[in-house]
Write a protein that holds these residues in place. Structure first.
Motif, mmCIF file in Angstrom:
data_model
loop_
_atom_site.group_PDB
_atom_site.id
_atom_site.type_symbol
_atom_site.label_atom_id
_atom_site.label_comp_id
_atom_site.label_asym_id
_atom_site.label_seq_id
_atom_site.Cartn_x
_atom_site.Cartn_y
_atom_site.Cartn_z
ATOM 1 N N PHE A 188 51.205 43.325 33.759
ATOM 2 C CA PHE A 188 50.415 42.763 34.846
ATOM 3 C C PHE A 188 49.172 43.604 35.142
ATOM 4 O O PHE A 188 48.091 43.077 35.386
ATOM 5 C CB PHE A 188 51.311 42.692 36.098
ATOM 6 C CG PHE A 188 50.733 41.898 37.215
ATOM 7 C CD1 PHE A 188 50.742 40.517 37.176
ATOM 8 C CD2 PHE A 188 50.191 42.534 38.310
ATOM 9 C CE1 PHE A 188 50.214 39.782 38.208
ATOM 10 C CE2 PHE A 188 49.656 41.798 39.353
ATOM 11 C CZ PHE A 188 49.673 40.418 39.293
ATOM 12 N N ILE A 210 44.328 43.256 34.688
ATOM 13 C CA ILE A 210 43.493 43.440 35.879
ATOM 14 C C ILE A 210 42.538 44.609 35.653
ATOM 15 O O ILE A 210 41.337 44.507 35.927
ATOM 16 C CB ILE A 210 44.376 43.676 37.129
ATOM 17 C CG1 ILE A 210 45.204 42.420 37.406
ATOM 18 C CG2 ILE A 210 43.519 44.030 38.332
ATOM 19 C CD1 ILE A 210 46.054 42.525 38.647
ATOM 20 N N THR A 260 39.791 43.454 33.369
ATOM 21 C CA THR A 260 38.785 42.618 34.030
ATOM 22 C C THR A 260 37.782 43.494 34.772
ATOM 23 O O THR A 260 36.566 43.287 34.678
ATOM 24 C CB THR A 260 39.472 41.684 35.054
ATOM 25 O OG1 THR A 260 40.607 41.122 34.447
ATOM 26 C CG2 THR A 260 38.540 40.601 35.500
ATOM 27 N N ILE A 261 38.313 44.480 35.498
ATOM 28 C CA ILE A 261 37.430 45.355 36.261
ATOM 29 C C ILE A 261 36.581 46.203 35.309
ATOM 30 O O ILE A 261 35.387 46.408 35.530
ATOM 31 C CB ILE A 261 38.279 46.213 37.229
ATOM 32 C CG1 ILE A 261 38.938 45.296 38.259
ATOM 33 C CG2 ILE A 261 37.436 47.276 37.910
ATOM 34 C CD1 ILE A 261 40.008 45.932 39.082
ATOM 35 N N LEU A 297 33.716 44.065 33.996
ATOM 36 C CA LEU A 297 32.671 43.815 34.988
ATOM 37 C C LEU A 297 31.832 45.070 35.228
ATOM 38 O O LEU A 297 30.593 45.022 35.209
ATOM 39 C CB LEU A 297 33.313 43.348 36.295
ATOM 40 C CG LEU A 297 32.307 42.868 37.329
ATOM 41 C CD1 LEU A 297 31.650 41.597 36.842
ATOM 42 C CD2 LEU A 297 32.984 42.628 38.660
ATOM 43 N N PHE A 307 33.905 31.174 28.587
ATOM 44 C CA PHE A 307 34.977 31.638 29.472
ATOM 45 C C PHE A 307 36.304 31.687 28.730
ATOM 46 O O PHE A 307 37.027 32.673 28.772
ATOM 47 C CB PHE A 307 35.082 30.715 30.694
ATOM 48 C CG PHE A 307 36.125 31.147 31.669
ATOM 49 C CD1 PHE A 307 35.930 32.264 32.468
ATOM 50 C CD2 PHE A 307 37.327 30.460 31.777
ATOM 51 C CE1 PHE A 307 36.901 32.675 33.356
ATOM 52 C CE2 PHE A 307 38.299 30.866 32.671
ATOM 53 C CZ PHE A 307 38.085 31.976 33.462
ATOM 54 N N ILE A 321 36.211 35.533 27.521
ATOM 55 C CA ILE A 321 36.798 36.226 28.674
ATOM 56 C C ILE A 321 38.317 36.120 28.653
ATOM 57 O O ILE A 321 39.026 37.123 28.674
ATOM 58 C CB ILE A 321 36.223 35.660 29.990
ATOM 59 C CG1 ILE A 321 34.703 35.888 30.026
ATOM 60 C CG2 ILE A 321 36.888 36.307 31.187
ATOM 61 C CD1 ILE A 321 34.019 35.320 31.226
ATOM 62 N N VAL A 347 45.075 43.538 43.175
ATOM 63 C CA VAL A 347 45.118 42.183 42.626
ATOM 64 C C VAL A 347 43.884 41.394 43.058
ATOM 65 O O VAL A 347 43.256 40.691 42.263
ATOM 66 C CB VAL A 347 46.413 41.471 43.068
ATOM 67 C CG1 VAL A 347 46.390 40.004 42.669
ATOM 68 C CG2 VAL A 347 47.617 42.148 42.459
ATOM 69 N N LEU A 403 40.945 42.585 43.835
ATOM 70 C CA LEU A 403 39.819 43.099 43.053
ATOM 71 C C LEU A 403 39.786 42.435 41.683
ATOM 72 O O LEU A 403 38.719 42.028 41.197
ATOM 73 C CB LEU A 403 39.971 44.606 42.846
ATOM 74 C CG LEU A 403 39.230 45.533 43.778
ATOM 75 C CD1 LEU A 403 39.533 46.976 43.406
ATOM 76 C CD2 LEU A 403 37.728 45.287 43.639
ATOM 77 N N GLY A 404 40.962 42.330 41.065
ATOM 78 C CA GLY A 404 41.040 41.699 39.753
ATOM 79 C C GLY A 404 40.569 40.263 39.804
ATOM 80 O O GLY A 404 39.801 39.816 38.950
ATOM 81 N N ALA A 464 36.833 40.159 40.312
ATOM 82 C CA ALA A 464 36.143 40.538 39.074
ATOM 83 C C ALA A 464 36.170 39.378 38.092
ATOM 84 O O ALA A 464 35.167 39.074 37.434
ATOM 85 C CB ALA A 464 36.800 41.774 38.463
ATOM 86 N N LEU A 465 37.320 38.702 37.996
ATOM 87 C CA LEU A 465 37.429 37.577 37.063
ATOM 88 C C LEU A 465 36.485 36.450 37.481
ATOM 89 O O LEU A 465 35.811 35.851 36.643
ATOM 90 C CB LEU A 465 38.872 37.074 37.018
ATOM 91 C CG LEU A 465 39.148 36.003 35.963
ATOM 92 C CD1 LEU A 465 38.920 36.570 34.571
ATOM 93 C CD2 LEU A 465 40.548 35.454 36.087
ATOM 94 N N VAL A 470 33.705 36.740 39.183
ATOM 95 C CA VAL A 470 32.320 37.126 38.896
ATOM 96 C C VAL A 470 32.044 36.994 37.405
ATOM 97 O O VAL A 470 31.008 36.469 36.988
ATOM 98 C CB VAL A 470 32.049 38.565 39.385
ATOM 99 C CG1 VAL A 470 30.662 39.024 38.951
ATOM 100 C CG2 VAL A 470 32.188 38.642 40.890
ATOM 101 N N LEU A 471 32.996 37.446 36.589
ATOM 102 C CA LEU A 471 32.815 37.325 35.140
ATOM 103 C C LEU A 471 32.639 35.857 34.764
ATOM 104 O O LEU A 471 31.753 35.512 33.980
ATOM 105 C CB LEU A 471 34.037 37.880 34.409
ATOM 106 C CG LEU A 471 34.147 39.395 34.244
ATOM 107 C CD1 LEU A 471 35.377 39.736 33.428
ATOM 108 C CD2 LEU A 471 32.919 39.960 33.545
ATOM 109 N N ALA A 472 33.482 35.001 35.335
ATOM 110 C CA ALA A 472 33.432 33.592 34.962
ATOM 111 C C ALA A 472 32.111 32.962 35.375
ATOM 112 O O ALA A 472 31.510 32.208 34.617
ATOM 113 C CB ALA A 472 34.601 32.849 35.608
#
Lengths: 259, 276, 156
Positions: free
Chosen positions: A154, A158, A161-162, A165, A196, A200, C14, C16-17, C20-21, C23-25
């Protein structure tokens, strides 16, 4: 000496390795299925997401920022020769989303969280804590290993992703304000070329696989460590080395399958 | 079922590779008694405990705990059996990330859904019994070795077990702590109406609390009886162990392939004649 | 660390994740198809679109004013029909032309609009008729080599 011949040595190595791999696989399956068997502590899981994810966040942010900035510089100097600096945003985003994000996150995770997992479980074994649990009719795979495995699966996406970015932001800081690439082009080109689903989401699937593999190797190494201080130390080293190699090897396979 | 013996072990064989750790061991633990198993380090005592606890499977022979064979039953049944067992480990094995209170509460929390006030009472009762109610909020790192052992003891008995297993309960403790643990072993056994197996190489302390003793050497029981009977035993091996003599049936010298003089390179003619 | 603050931190993590996702998208990926969502549609046919694709930019004088939303092959004319969406602030004269250019030697292909001079403007859904397809570099080099070769032989 018989042991000096190559063939018996290989035979011996196979006899040692194959059962160990079988045990590691059984270890993985019975830990992963703990939530299905309702033998799972949600609180322990949250605790592990905290330990593995939240505490790795600062490291990831710093690493991602520098990675993105370096990508910006290197990409610029490569592209400026062809007059293609408009593709810089695309280059940075795709490198991070598809490869560098998941792989670097996983490698850093193996170094920071994986080694700590091995050391923790190894010393629990060395101090008979796992035996004590077993004697109190509590399955250590369900109580100790399962929350860590699921926590890794999990937390790593995450973190990734951070990482992605922050890395893209670092790349932007170098490209646009410092190197003078046009900001509109930077983002527009990026948006035009990043998909996407294809980039991504597939990157995050990679990250989840890496999270599973790194925590699996780390917990297994801790669980099967020789129950002495020395044994735990060498298991920790082995955990980081094996996890890093596994991430790079698996990356090749996943890239071939996903992209 | 209620036979007189809680634990019955018969003709037990267990080998690691080619080395026979246990070679035909039989013993029994009558209900309500403390049985000690003594022997030199590495003599298979801990293996015996692990076999009784169902953590190892014997090569042959029979173990019955409360009428059940720990190595022959399904995992759930074994876990149910273990809920009626407590075990004190040599290194205390407290969970380092939990407080003393939570350590003792751990088995209760995992197996029952008790209301918090009741759980608190149960845990503090056990901590009071080992004299450490005041230490409930400390972490294991803040405890001395003797205190840690007492907390581990409280944790081992928190489920009110029928059978308590002690693996080297006196090792590495100061004399006062040894005295405390020995008293607690006896007192808890009688208060809970439980039976205990104490595995130890500390002859003096163990004899002080045990009802019956077995001496294990080379994978076999070489002597058994009440402490008095054992002291009076005519087995030379038992006597060497009980009085702690360095040489005897258990030799001081580890077997070597060549003799000492040859290993030192002393010429043949200057050697003394071998002693008889 | 007590359970409550762990719950908080994990919640923030979570969240934040997810942010972030998102914003990425929206900012990095092309899930944000609504940048020119309120713009109007124009069509153009090209003989060759090269590597132009959906979401390629549409520019005037280097400034992006819209994006390609669709590329189809017309089965009757065998021309590539490009649909693009133009920012509503830009009104193009009826005699406007469209060409497909490449940014730099290896850069992305985009549609460059050359505004005409007529007072009438292209209404939404109209078709730009004056088009020039993508220049095929292989062809260009081939032509150059060929003309050079024929030029040399003519000299003798």
């Amino acid at each position: 000496m018989k042991e000096d011949f190559l063939v018996p040595r290989i035979g011996h190595a196979v006899r040692e390795t194959v059962p160990r791999m079988g045990m590691a696989a059984r270890f993985l399956v019975s830990s992963l299925t703990a939530p299905v068997r309702r033998d799972f502590s949600f609180r322990q899981w949250l605790r592990q997401i905290f330990g593995l994810g939240v505490l790795s966040l600062a490291l990831m942010v710093v690493a991602a920022f520098f990675t993105g900035m370096v990508l910006g510089f290197q990409g610029y100097y490569a592209l400026v020769r062809f007059g293609a600096t408009s593709a810089l945003g695309t280059l940075i985003a795709l490198s991070l989303l598809r490869e560098l994000g998941p792989v670097l996150t996983a490698l850093l995770f193996a170094g920071r969280a994986g080694s700590a997992l091995t050391a923790e479980i190894g010393s629990m074994k060395a101090t008979e804590q796992l035996d004590a649990m077993e004697m109190m009719a509590v399955n250590p795979l369900a109580w100790v290993v399962a929350p860590r495995l699921w926590g890794g699966i999990f937390a790593v996406p995450i973190l990734c992703t951070i990482f992605d970015l922050v890395g893209i932001f670092g790349g932007y800081l170098v490209s646009v304000p410092i190197l003078g690439v046009d900001g509109g082009t930077f983002w527009a080109q990026m948006q035009a070329n990043v998909s996407f689903h294809g980039d991504i989401l597939n990157g995050l699937i990679k990250a989840a696989c890496f999270g599973l593999v790194v925590t699996w190797i780390a917990t297994w190494q801790g669980f099967s460590a020789h129950p002495t201080a020395e044994g735990v130390g060498s298991a920790t080293t082995r955990s980081v080395v094996m996890a890093s190699l596994a991430v790079l090897g698996l990356d090749f396979i996943l890239t071939a399958l996903l992209f | 079922m209620s036979t007189a013996d809680l634990v019955q072990v018969g003709g037990l064989h267990f080998a690691r590779g080619s080395h026979a750790v246990l070679d035909g061991v039989s013993l029994r633990v009558p209900r309500g008694s403390i049985v000690s198993v003594m022997g030199a380090s590495g003599g298979g005592k801990t293996t015996l405990l692990n076999l009784v606890a169902g953590r190892l499977r014997p090569d042959s022979g029979q173990i019955l705990v409360d009428g059940l064979d720990p190595s022959g039953i399904a995992r759930q049944d074994l876990y149910r059996l273990r809920q009626r067992m407590g075990m004190l480990f040599q290194h205390s094995a407290l969970f380092t990330d939990l407080t003393v209170f939570e350590n003792v509460a751990f088995p209760l929390r995992r197996h029952f859904r008790l209301p918090e006030p009741l759980l608190r009472k149960l845990v503090l009762m056990k901590l009071e019994a080992v004299g450490l109610r005041g230490a409930a909020d400390l972490t294991p790192a803040e405890l001395s070795g003797g205190m840690a052992r007492r907390v581990a003891l409280a944790r081992a008995v928190v489920m009110d077990p029928h059978l308590i297993l002690y693996d080297e309960p006196f090792t590495g403790l100061d004399p006062i702590s040894i005295g405390i643990i020995a008293t607690l072993v006896r007192r808890l056994n009688d208060a809970l109406g439980a039976s205990s197996i104490v595995v130890s190489h500390d002859v003096h302390e163990t004899f002080a609390i045990a009802d019956y003793g077995y001496i294990l050497a080379g994978g076999k029981i070489i002597a058994e009886g009440t402490p008095e009977e054992l002291r009076a035993s005519d087995s030379p091996l038992a006597q060497q162990f009980l009085s702690g003599r360095p040489d005897g049936p258990v030799p001081f010298h580890y077997p070597a392939t060549e003799d000492f003089a040859a290993a030192m390179g002393i010429p043949m003619e200057t050697r003394e004649a071998p002693r008889p | 660390m007590n359970q409550r603050s762990i719950d908080w931190w994990v919640g923030i993590f979570v969240l934040l994740g997810i942010v972030a996702l998102a914003v990425l998208a929206l900012r990095v990926g092309n899930l944000a198809g609504f940048t020119y969502g309120r713009g109007y549609v124009l069509h153009a046919s090209f003989s060759n679109v090269g590597s132009l694709k959906t979401r390629s930019p549409v520019k005037i004088g280097g400034v992006t004013i819209g994006e390609v939303t669709d590329i189809q092959m017309n089965p009757k004319t065998f021309m590539a029909e490009v649909t693009m969406r133009i920012s509503p602030r830009i009104r193009l004269p009826a005699d406007t032309g469209a060409s497909i250019y490449t940014a730099g030697l290896l850069g992305e292909q985009y549609i460059s609009i050359q505004p005409g001079g007529m007072p009438q403007v292209l209404s939404p859904g109209a078709t730009i008729t004056m088009t020039q397809g993508a220049v095929n570099i292989d062809q260009l080099i081939g032509q150059m080599v060929f003309s050079k070769a024929s030029g040399t032989s003519a000299g003798h």
